[in-house]
Structure formats: C-alpha cells, structure tokens
Design an enzyme around this catalytic site. Structure first.
Site, PDB file in Angstrom:
ATOM      1  N   SER A 127       0.853  -1.183   0.000  1.00  0.00           N
ATOM      2  CA  SER A 127       0.000   0.000   0.000  1.00  0.00           C
ATOM      3  C   SER A 127       0.892   1.237   0.000  1.00  0.00           C
ATOM      4  O   SER A 127       2.062   1.170   0.408  1.00  0.00           O
ATOM      5  CB  SER A 127      -0.881   0.012   1.261  1.00  0.00           C
ATOM      6  OG  SER A 127      -1.595   1.229   1.376  1.00  0.00           O
ATOM      7  N   TYR A 140      -1.556  -0.454  11.400  1.00  0.00           N
ATOM      8  CA  TYR A 140      -1.743  -0.847   9.998  1.00  0.00           C
ATOM      9  C   TYR A 140      -0.547  -0.416   9.156  1.00  0.00           C
ATOM     10  O   TYR A 140      -0.023  -1.198   8.362  1.00  0.00           O
ATOM     11  CB  TYR A 140      -3.029  -0.223   9.454  1.00  0.00           C
ATOM     12  CG  TYR A 140      -3.232  -0.472   7.973  1.00  0.00           C
ATOM     13  CD1 TYR A 140      -3.530  -1.748   7.504  1.00  0.00           C
ATOM     14  CD2 TYR A 140      -3.121   0.573   7.053  1.00  0.00           C
ATOM     15  CE1 TYR A 140      -3.712  -1.976   6.148  1.00  0.00           C
ATOM     16  CE2 TYR A 140      -3.306   0.349   5.699  1.00  0.00           C
ATOM     17  CZ  TYR A 140      -3.599  -0.925   5.256  1.00  0.00           C
ATOM     18  OH  TYR A 140      -3.771  -1.160   3.910  1.00  0.00           O
TER      19      TYR A 140
END
Length: 270
Positions: A127, A140
């Site tokens: 990501s 995260y």
C-alpha cells in the site's frame, strides 16, 4: 494462487486471472463467501493466514491437484485503526500476524516449488501506507512498511533462482476499507483522549474511499501485469495519485508532511 479472494481486490484479481486463461485457486477464511467464484472459473479453498496448518494444507492441496504453483498473490490482510496508545497489544499482534507473517509464511511454503522449477512470481499487496503514515493508523502502517521491506529483500534473494517479486501499492481504492477503518476507529479510539481525532479521521476516510476513490480495476490491472508480463516491475503504484503521494514523501520535510496530513485528516492541534 490468490489469498484473500473472498472480496475486494483479491476476488477481482482471481476472476481477472481466470479470464486470462490461468488455472486459479482463490483462498480465504470463509468458504461460503468463495463459492460464487466457482462459476467464474476460480477454484475456492479455505485458508487462514494466521494458522500455519491451514497454510500448509492449502499449498499441499494445490500442488497435489495441479503439480505446481506459478504465481502467488499475497492479498490476504485487513486494517486496524486507532491510536497506538488505545489499540490493545493482542489486537496489534494479530494485525502483524496476518498482514506480515501470513504473507511471509505463504511465500516460504511456495518458494521450494518455484525454485525447483526455476521460475515463479510472488505478488505482494502492500500500500502507499507503506510509505507514509496517517495519524491513528500506526499499527496498519507498521504492517505495510514491513511488507515493503520483506518484499525488497525477497526480490534480491530470489532473482538468482528465477523468481520475480513485485509489490502492488494501491492508494485510495473503492472497497470496504473505509468502513472497516471507521469501525475500528470507533471501537478503539471512539472515546477518550483521541475521540475527536477519530471522528474526523472516519469522515475523511468516508470521502477518500468513497466517491473520491479509484475503481478496483486499476489494482487488478497491475496484479495481472505483475503476474504475466515478461518484465514485471518491482513496484506498481496505482492510481496515479498514489504515485504522486509517494513521490512527495521523498522530498517534503517531515514537519511539513505532518502539517499537511493534519490538515487532510483534521488532526492538527486546535
């Protein structure tokens, strides 16, 4: 072999690869959510990437049924949002277990078969969150930064064995991500010292991963290219806004970046 194939990016990628003519096994924790894939040419299989025996059984079954594994798409993962102070350590530990160690263990299990064949592809879904951190997303982001580091090491280690490693780095994509992030923000930081920040973050995510987000197809196209191209890239940052964001992080000083993120997510001191 595509993990996390029951929804979102994983489901779309599994179907797209099947349409390209590949034999595709789509794996996830809940078999009932995978059954719709069968009609689209994808073979469903149960796996829990936090359970070693489950991962071993998956790879053994795929090799027994098909003789080899040419491509592994490590897509299984999820997000936990909330202040680092608020998120219980056992919750943080599972975040890292699934997003990092599950990916690593799946890779360990397929690599002996790929090395023996002298070829193979591993496509790790990372990501832009592995390049820049949002407030209230520390755990995260930690998992995605780790995926970046592991993938870079694997790419160099495996090059002499004919195995190529690519990282897919999506930005804001129209999936369930925003809703899931909002739920965990409310659960872990919805009251207390970070409650006001959590509310503003949830609203920002609703916008980012809703009408402003890109279609999942841009990520699927990158996965298919990484799996099938003669010369796959090391990194795919999609859509173009993701590429721009990563580029900015390389040149903008941290205090300026912090202030910009604070304005974006409404977390600057008032």
């Amino acid at each position: 072999l595509v993990t996390g194939a029951s929804s979102g990016i994983g489901e779309a990628a599994a179907v797209a690869l099947a349409q390209e003519g590949w034999t595709v096994v789509g794996a996830a924790r809940r078999l009932d959510r995978l059954e719709t894939l069968r009609a689209k040419g994808v073979t469903p299989h149960v796996v829990d990437v936090a359970d070693d025996a489950s991962m071993v059984a998956l790879v053994e079954d795929v090799v027994a049924d098909h003789g080899r594994i040419d491509v592994l798409v490590n897509n299984a993962g999820y997000s936990v949002f909330g202040a680092v102070e608020d998120v219980p350590i056992d919750v943080a530990r599972r975040q890292l277990e699934v997003n990092v160690l599950g990916l690593a263990r799946m890779s360990q299990l397929v690599l002996p078969h790929m090395r023996e064949a002298g070829s193979g592809r591993i496509v790790n879904i990372a990501s832009v969150a592995g390049h820049v951190s949002e407030p209230l997303g520390g755990w995260y982001h930690a998992s995605k930064y780790a995926v970046e580091a592991l993938s870079d090491a694997m790419r160099m280690e495996l090059a002499p064995h004919g195995v190529r490693v690519s990282i897919i780095e999506p930005g804001a994509i129209r999936t369930e991500f925003g809703d899931i992030a909002a739920d965990s923000l409310a659960e872990y930081s919805g009251s207390g010292a970070y409650a006001a920040q959590a509310r503003r973050m949830a609203k920002a995510h609703e916008r980012m991963f809703g009408i402003d987000a890109a279609d999942v197809g841009v990520v699927v196209d990158a996965i298919v290219h990484a799996a099938t191209s003669r010369r796959p890239r090391s990194r795919y940052q999609v859509p173009n806004s993701a590429r721009a964001m990563v580029a900015v992080t390389k040149v903008v000083p941290s205090p300026v970046m912090d202030a910009a993120m604070g304005r974006m997510f409404g977390t600057n001191r008032r």
